[in-house]
Design an enzyme around this catalytic site. Structure first.
Site, PDB file in Angstrom:
ATOM      1  N   GLU A 269      -1.419  -3.891   8.891  1.00 22.17           N
ATOM      2  CA  GLU A 269      -0.639  -5.096   9.204  1.00 22.17           C
ATOM      3  C   GLU A 269      -1.316  -6.022  10.149  1.00 22.17           C
ATOM      4  OE1 GLU A 269       2.421  -2.692  11.086  1.00 22.17           O
ATOM      5  OE2 GLU A 269       2.799  -1.435   9.300  1.00 22.17           O
ATOM      6  N   HIS A 297       7.423  -4.281   9.098  1.00 23.59           N
ATOM      7  CA  HIS A 297       7.360  -3.474  10.303  1.00 23.59           C
ATOM      8  C   HIS A 297       8.505  -3.855  11.159  1.00 23.59           C
ATOM      9  CE1 HIS A 297       4.937  -0.836  13.168  1.00 23.59           C
ATOM     10  NE2 HIS A 297       6.117  -0.708  13.690  1.00 23.59           N
TER      11      HIS A 297
END
Ligand SMILES: NC(=O)C1=CN([C@@H]2O[C@H](COP(=O)(O)OP(=O)(O)OC[C@H]3O[C@@H](n4cnc5c(N)ncnc54)[C@H](O)[C@@H]3O)[C@@H](O)[C@H]2O)C=CC1
Ligand SMILES: O=C(O)C(=O)CO
Length: 331
Positions: A269, A297
């Site tokens: 990420e 997220h």
């Protein structure tokens, strides 16, 4: 001579640092680095008396070893998988997390994804926007009745339990797999305990992942496990990307094994631009395209929750600086 402590926030949080300064201002200077990778920490953390590490950054042994006078590494969040706990322990540095924030929000996000996928909300919206199909019932879209179907939870801790209560309110039959929860949780919550992961996967219409990323859970849900799930089932992951093999998820969406997947977390990420998951999700001609619900997220996110983990994280830092007992040491 400056007697003030130095606290470094490595990533994610940037100025203004009102929450942290509100707690630490009397004793410490707070600096936010907005680091994108560990190399950005070089020359910035060596003299830190405490560091606060968010979820974008890996904090490996090389970063731990850079700390010369650090009293605590605080993770102002739940999952601390990105911090090398053993390296910190070896150096005598406590690692602390904030386990008690955002529980409801993550559960809300997981169940919202599951309900949206199962009821076709997300898919119908996407198809309508693209002018695919007809107004009203679209036979190509699987729309499931929730009541009576099984919602299977992997990891029934704080968030898993909150998700269970929400799923029950939708009339779903809730089951969980969690070898570490004591007997009695099933009766207390009115849900079913299943001893084997395989059985949970094979009997659930929706599976929602809520365990931490550990040596044991890394890659726990990959191709063979997804193949155990009933054809046309749904998978939701709001825990950690490393637990679920998202390439296998995309393949299962394309083959129809999975009718939908809700993914809040990825192994890397933000994902690289050539990520196969992003490619499938972007490409309207890919069979997985609009069956994949992707969030960046943010399952935990809301203003109140952010204020909470930042303040609680700063209070743990303050305790470390003042030599007071710490609340949540995890190493
Ligand atoms: N996407 C997001 O925004 C957020 C994600 N998270 C993730 O959610 C995870 C869970 O959070 P909480 O419920 O608060 O933690 P928790 O510690 O209360 O619950 C985790 C549960 O997983 C169980 N577990 C551990 N190993 C397992 C295994 N091998 N198989 C099945 N169950 C296992 C534990 O026994 C425990 O009951 C965190 O570790 C974090 O990675 C947490 C907050 C925000
Ligand atoms: O708290 C967590 O574990 C999150 O994923 C958000 O930072």
């Amino acid at each position: 001579m400056n007697n003030r402590f130095k606290v470094v926030i490595t990533d994610l949080i940037t100025e203004p640092l009102d929450a942290e300064r509100g707690v630490l201002d009397e004793v410490a200077d707070v600096v936010a680095l907005d680091a994108k990778c560990e190399a950005d920490l070089i020359g910035q953390i060596e003299d830190a008396d405490a560091v606060m590490v968010y979820h974008y950054l890996t904090f490996s042994k090389s970063s731990v070893d850079r700390l010369k006078q650090c009293r605590a590494i605080v993770r102002p969040g739940v999952g601390y998988d990105a911090i090398d706990l053993a390296a910190a322990r070896q150096r005598g540095i406590p690692v602390c997390n904030v386990p008690d924030y955002g529980t409801e929000e993550v559960a809300d996000s997981a169940v919202a994804m599951a309900v949206s996928l199962a009821r076709g909300t997300h898919l119908l919206n996407s198809r309508l926007r693209r002018g695919v199909g007809q107004w009203n019932v679209d036979q190509a879209t699987p729309i499931a009745r929730l009541r009576g179907r099984r919602f299977g939870i992997i990891g029934c801790g704080r968030i898993g339990t909150a998700a269970a209560l929400r799923a029950k309110a939708f009339g779903l039959e809730v089951a969980f797999y969690d070898p570490y929860r004591p007997d009695g949780l099933d009766k207390a919550l009115g849900i079913r305990r299943i001893e084997r992961l395989d059985e949970l996967l094979a009997t659930s219409h929706i599976v929602s992942v809520h365990c931490p990323l550990t040596e044991e859970t890394r890659g726990m849900i990959a191709g063979p496990q997804i193949a155990r799930m009933p054809r046309g089932s749904f998978l939701v992951n709001t825990a950690r990307g490393g637990i679920v093999d998202t390439v296998a998820v995309v393949e299962a969406l394309a083959s129809g094994r999975l009718a939908g997947a809700g993914i809040d977390v990825l192994e890397h990420e933000p994902p690289p631009h050539d990520s196969p998951v992003l490619a499938a999700w972007r490409d309207p001609n890919h069979a997985a395209h609009d069956r994949l619900l992707l969030n960046p997220h943010t399952a935990y996110y809301c203003d109140e929750g952010c204020e909470e983990f930042r303040t609680k994280g700063a209070k743990e830092v303050l305790r470390a600086l003042l030599g007071e007992p710490l609340r949540n040491v995890v190493n």
